[in-house]
Design a protein around this motif. Structure first.
Motif, PDB file in Angstrom:
ATOM      1  N   ASP A 138       0.829  -1.215   0.000  1.00 61.78           N
ATOM      2  CA  ASP A 138       0.000   0.000   0.000  1.00 61.78           C
ATOM      3  C   ASP A 138       0.863   1.263   0.000  1.00 61.78           C
ATOM      4  O   ASP A 138       0.578   2.230  -0.714  1.00 61.78           O
ATOM      5  N   LEU A 139       1.926   1.253   0.804  1.00 65.79           N
ATOM      6  CA  LEU A 139       2.812   2.415   0.864  1.00 65.79           C
ATOM      7  C   LEU A 139       3.538   2.614  -0.465  1.00 65.79           C
ATOM      8  O   LEU A 139       3.687   3.742  -0.936  1.00 65.79           O
ATOM      9  N   ALA A 140       3.954   1.519  -1.089  1.00 66.86           N
ATOM     10  CA  ALA A 140       4.624   1.608  -2.387  1.00 66.86           C
ATOM     11  C   ALA A 140       3.691   2.203  -3.434  1.00 66.86           C
ATOM     12  O   ALA A 140       4.101   3.043  -4.240  1.00 66.86           O
ATOM     13  N   GLU A 141       2.442   1.777  -3.406  1.00 64.67           N
ATOM     14  CA  GLU A 141       1.464   2.311  -4.359  1.00 64.67           C
ATOM     15  C   GLU A 141       1.207   3.797  -4.101  1.00 64.67           C
ATOM     16  O   GLU A 141       1.193   4.602  -5.026  1.00 64.67           O
TER      17      GLU A 141
ATOM     18  N   HIS B  36      12.188  -2.127  -2.412  1.00 59.48           N
ATOM     19  CA  HIS B  36      13.015  -1.137  -1.717  1.00 59.48           C
ATOM     20  C   HIS B  36      12.377  -0.772  -0.372  1.00 59.48           C
ATOM     21  O   HIS B  36      13.061  -0.702   0.649  1.00 59.48           O
ATOM     22  N   LEU B  37      11.072  -0.557  -0.374  1.00 61.48           N
ATOM     23  CA  LEU B  37      10.374  -0.197   0.862  1.00 61.48           C
ATOM     24  C   LEU B  37      10.410  -1.342   1.870  1.00 61.48           C
ATOM     25  O   LEU B  37      10.476  -1.103   3.078  1.00 61.48           O
ATOM     26  N   THR B  38      10.399  -2.564   1.389  1.00 59.58           N
ATOM     27  CA  THR B  38      10.482  -3.721   2.285  1.00 59.58           C
ATOM     28  C   THR B  38      11.812  -3.713   3.037  1.00 59.58           C
ATOM     29  O   THR B  38      11.863  -3.956   4.245  1.00 59.58           O
ATOM     30  N   LYS B  39      12.894  -3.414   2.335  1.00 56.69           N
ATOM     31  CA  LYS B  39      14.212  -3.336   2.969  1.00 56.69           C
ATOM     32  C   LYS B  39      14.255  -2.225   4.015  1.00 56.69           C
ATOM     33  O   LYS B  39      14.825  -2.386   5.099  1.00 56.69           O
ATOM     34  N   ILE B  40      13.643  -1.112   3.701  1.00 56.90           N
ATOM     35  CA  ILE B  40      13.604   0.012   4.642  1.00 56.90           C
ATOM     36  C   ILE B  40      12.782  -0.368   5.868  1.00 56.90           C
ATOM     37  O   ILE B  40      13.183  -0.110   7.005  1.00 56.90           O
ATOM     38  N   MET B  41      11.644  -1.016   5.633  1.00 52.59           N
ATOM     39  CA  MET B  41      10.785  -1.432   6.742  1.00 52.59           C
ATOM     40  C   MET B  41      11.521  -2.415   7.646  1.00 52.59           C
ATOM     41  O   MET B  41      11.371  -2.362   8.872  1.00 52.59           O
TER      42      MET B  41
END
Length: 138
Positions: free
Chosen positions: A29-32, A40-45
């Motif tokens: 949802d955040l990526a969208e 990339h967002l998964t790595k940050i999370m």
């Protein structure tokens, strides 16, 4: 000073999460929402979870939630966590960058002080100060 995109995207995610601190947010949802790479967002999370900023949950009602209230999350601490391993200048890196003026350089200590003051100044603000407006529900 230039922060990495890793930190930029991490701050954006936390700003959204601070707008609804009791809601679980999926990286999809955040990526969208931010039109960014989910991987990339998964790595940050993952880094935010390792640093104790968020808690991640799997399953149908899974996602990430803030571990503290937005008012308790200091921005400088977040930036320090997300910029971990990123040297301000080459000589701050693990190998020293092969600097030829190492023994007589008077700039290095000033840059370390400036970097520390930057984090201290950011720590005067919290995630609550920069939370995005809450989405209107239909």
């Amino acid at each position: 000073m230039n922060l990495t995109s890793f930190t930029d995207y991490g701050l954006r995610m936390l700003m959204r999460m601070a707008s609804a601190p009791d809601q679980a947010f999926s990286t999809a949802d955040l990526a969208e929402e931010f039109e960014l790479s989910r991987n990339h967002l998964t790595k940050i999370m993952q880094r935010l979870a390792q640093g104790g900023i968020v808690e991640t949950r799997r399953g149908v009602n899974g996602g990430a939630v803030l571990r503290s209230t937005p008012a308790e999350v200091r921005l400088g601490d977040v930036v320090r966590l997300l910029e971990q391993g990123q040297a301000l200048v080459e000589c701050f890196g693990p190998t020293g960058g092969g600097c030829t003026i190492e023994g007589c350089c008077r700039l290095k200590s000033r840059l370390r002080q400036a970097e520390a003051r930057f984090i201290e100044d950011l720590n005067r603000s919290t995630l609550a100060d920069i939370a995005l407006p809450q989405h209107a529900t239909a």
